[in-house]
Each structure stands twice: as C-alpha cells, then as structure tokens.
Design an enzyme around this catalytic site. Sequence first.
Site, PDB file in Angstrom:
ATOM      1  N   THR A 104     -12.632  10.053  -4.000  1.00 10.23           N
ATOM      2  CA  THR A 104     -12.431   9.049  -2.532  1.00 10.23           C
ATOM      3  C   THR A 104     -13.735   9.010  -1.596  1.00 10.23           C
ATOM      4  O   THR A 104     -14.388   9.377  -1.159  1.00 10.23           O
ATOM      5  CB  THR A 104     -11.925   9.991  -1.896  1.00 10.23           C
ATOM      6  OG1 THR A 104     -10.433  10.044  -2.654  1.00 10.23           O
ATOM      7  CG2 THR A 104     -11.829   9.094  -0.764  1.00 10.23           C
TER       8      THR A 104
ATOM      9  N   LYS B 140      -4.951   4.638  -1.215  1.00  6.81           N
ATOM     10  CA  LYS B 140      -4.464   5.256  -1.125  1.00  6.81           C
ATOM     11  C   LYS B 140      -5.014   6.154   0.081  1.00  6.81           C
ATOM     12  O   LYS B 140      -4.088   7.201   0.454  1.00  6.81           O
ATOM     13  CB  LYS B 140      -5.983   6.573  -2.014  1.00  6.81           C
ATOM     14  CG  LYS B 140      -5.853   7.661  -1.820  1.00  6.81           C
ATOM     15  CD  LYS B 140      -6.939   8.551  -2.650  1.00  6.81           C
ATOM     16  CE  LYS B 140      -6.386   9.745  -2.918  1.00  6.81           C
ATOM     17  NZ  LYS B 140      -7.547  10.985  -3.582  1.00  6.81           N
TER      18      LYS B 140
END
Length: 210
Positions: free
Chosen positions: A95, A170
């Site tokens: 991420t 996300k």
Amino acid sequence: MTTVGVIGLGDIGGGAATSIAAAGLDLWVCDVREEATARFADAASIAANPAALAAACDIVLVAVVNDAQVRTVVAGPDGVLAGARAESVVIVASTISPDTIAEVAAAARAVGVGLIDCGVSGGPSAAATGDLICMVGGDEADIDRARPALDAIGSLVVPMGPLGAGLVAKLARNVIQYGSWLAAYEGQRICEAAGIELAKLAEVVRASDA
C-alpha cells in the site's frame, strides 16, 4: 509451469507465498530476514536478492512495507529489474503512493517488464488461504500475464482501471470501512452520554437498517 516469486514474507507476503505454493505453482521467495525464508525451505527456492529471484520467475509479487522499500526491491542495484526476464510481470501489493507506482512502472517498461498495482483486502488469514480481495490497476495484457498468481492469492480479482487504480480503490474501500467504524463509535458515545443502553440502540439499528 509458471514460476512465481514473492519478495517480502510478512503477514500478507508470507500468506500469499503459502497460497501460491498450495496452488501448485513453482515458488521462489526472498526476504532480508533469514527466519522468514527458513519456513519456506521445503516449499520454495530461496533467492539471495530480488534480482536473483526475478531471473528465475515469470511473475514477481512484491509485498514490502513502504514506498522506499518498493523502490529498492524493484529498481535498486540488486532489485527485480536488474535480473527480470523480458515479458515478465511485477505485482506490487504494497500500500503505497500512486506516484511511486508510476515511477517504478516506468522503470520496468524501460527494460521490457510489465508492472501492475494490486490493492488487497482481507488480512493475513485471507492471504494464507488464497482468499484475498484483489483490486488491480494496470494494462490488461500485464494483468492477464499475472493471472496465475492473482488467482492463487485471491478469491476475487477485479481489474479497477489503469495503473494506480488498484491502490486508489483500496484507499476508497478503507475510507468506507473505517468511516463506518467511526460513525458507529460516535453513535455509541451519543447514547452513552444520554444514558441509553447500547443494546437498545443495537436492536433499533438491526431492525431499521436490515
């Protein structure tokens, strides 16, 4: 047989490597921690560095902690791109910033390697059972080449759009989830301040928002 390498054997990467091996794919692993690679001694080949891993693999999954680590393991002196085969593909599951994804993807294209981003949801338990939710961004051809690994680690794989779209999806999903947690907490505090039993609030919420 498709050969898949996993770099970074933490909660997500370690689980993903387990799922890839369980799917019957040829597995290579790499991590700076010897104790992390040691548990895959019977299931995988262990690479000394990301370049050596990439030289043996069709698909490389990167699951490290942050932007700096992604830059190092992908484009550093002993990084993936120093050893990667032409037409191989890199999946970045970390991420990180979409700007970093664009940066490492440009470096990959320069040497004929595809790169996609893959935001994942489900946590370590889902990673270990091949049940991650994968939100993928990148060129369709690169995603297709990465499918054997994506299908091994995920129960749902959704191409979200161009490069970076998986990470943005996300982040959006996280806003929805964490925002709902915060709203529930604030509602609880309101009832507590007014002396209302939380069980009664829960009964009302279940009935009105079924």
